[in-house]
Scaffold this motif. Structure first.
Motif, short mmCIF file in Angstrom:
data_model
loop_
_atom_site.label_atom_id
_atom_site.label_comp_id
_atom_site.label_asym_id
_atom_site.label_seq_id
_atom_site.Cartn_x
_atom_site.Cartn_y
_atom_site.Cartn_z
N TRP A 85 -2.80 -4.51 -7.77
CA TRP A 85 -2.77 -3.51 -8.82
C TRP A 85 -2.15 -2.40 -8.41
O TRP A 85 -1.37 -1.72 -9.17
CB TRP A 85 -4.36 -3.27 -9.34
N ARG A 89 1.32 -0.92 -10.20
CA ARG A 89 1.43 0.46 -10.81
C ARG A 89 2.74 1.08 -10.23
O ARG A 89 3.48 1.83 -10.90
CB ARG A 89 0.23 1.30 -10.61
N GLU A 112 2.52 -7.55 -5.50
CA GLU A 112 1.63 -7.65 -6.73
C GLU A 112 0.96 -8.77 -6.82
O GLU A 112 0.05 -8.93 -7.77
CB GLU A 112 2.48 -7.60 -7.99
#
Length: 166
Positions: A85, A89, A112
Motif C-alpha cells: 500500500w 501511494r 505494489e
C-alpha cells in the motif's frame, strides 16, 4: 551544479526534465513535490542508478520516517518495510503529477503486489555506479508471459493509469 541557463534552454528546445522525488532540484527541499513538477517533465520513482523504492525504504530509517509523515501525510511510525500500500501511494503521487510522462521502473510497479515482487528488495537494484563491476545486473524474475498472465495485477495497473488520465 546546473548552470542557471539550462532550464530556459531546455524549455526553448522543448526538452523534458527528469523529476525524481528523492532527488529534488530545490536545494531547500528534501523530497520533490510531485504536484509541482513542470508539464515538460518525466516523473519517476527511481532510475537505474538508484535503489528501487523497496530497497530505498530500508536504507535510512530516519529519512523514510520523514517521507512517511511529510510526503505521504501518514501519522505515527512508518512501516519497517515498503508495504504494497505504501508503494501504491508513492506511485499514485507520480501518476497524479502534471508531468507529461510518468515512467516508472518495473520493480516499483511490482512493489505494489506482495505476491509478484521479489522477496529481497536489494535484488531489484539495476546499477551501483560507485562499484565498477556492479552494473546492469538486474534481471526480472518473471517472464513477460507470466506477467501478461497476471490479470488482477494488470487490471489494477490499467485502471489506475486510466483514472489518472494517462
Amino acid at each position: 551544479m546546473i548552470p542557471h541557463c539550462v532550464p530556459q534552454v531546455m524549455n526553448d528546445l522543448q526538452i523534458l526534465s527528469l523529476e525524481v522525488q528523492r532527488m529534488p532540484k530545490d536545494p531547500n527541499s528534501e523530497f520533490g513535490n510531485t504536484w509541482g513538477y513542470p508539464y515538460r517533465s518525466v516523473s519517476t520513482t527511481s532510475t537505474h542508478d538508484m535503489s528501487p523504492l523497496r530497497a530505498w525504504w530500508e536504507e535510512d530509517r530516519v529519512t523514510t520516517q520523514r517521507f512517511y509523515n511529510a510526503v505521504l501525510h501518514e501519522p505515527g511510525e512508518a512501516p519497517l518495510y515498503c508495504e504494497p500500500w505504501v508503494a501504491g501511494r508513492i506511485v499514485d503521487l507520480h501518476l497524479a503529477s502534471p508531468s507529461m510522462l510518468v515512467i516508472l521502473p518495473m520493480q516499483d510497479w511490482l512493489a505494489e503486489d506482495g505476491e509478484l515482487r521479489r522477496e529481497v528488495p536489494q535484488e531489484e537494484r539495476i546499477n551501483v555506479p560507485s562499484i565498477p563491476r556492479y552494473y546492469w545486473r538486474y534481471r526480472m524474475h518473471l517472464t513477460l508471459e507470466q506477467l501478461l498472465g497476471e490479470q488482477d495485477f494488470n487490471t489494477r495497473m490499467r485502471t489506475r493509469i486510466e483514472a489518472s488520465g494517462r
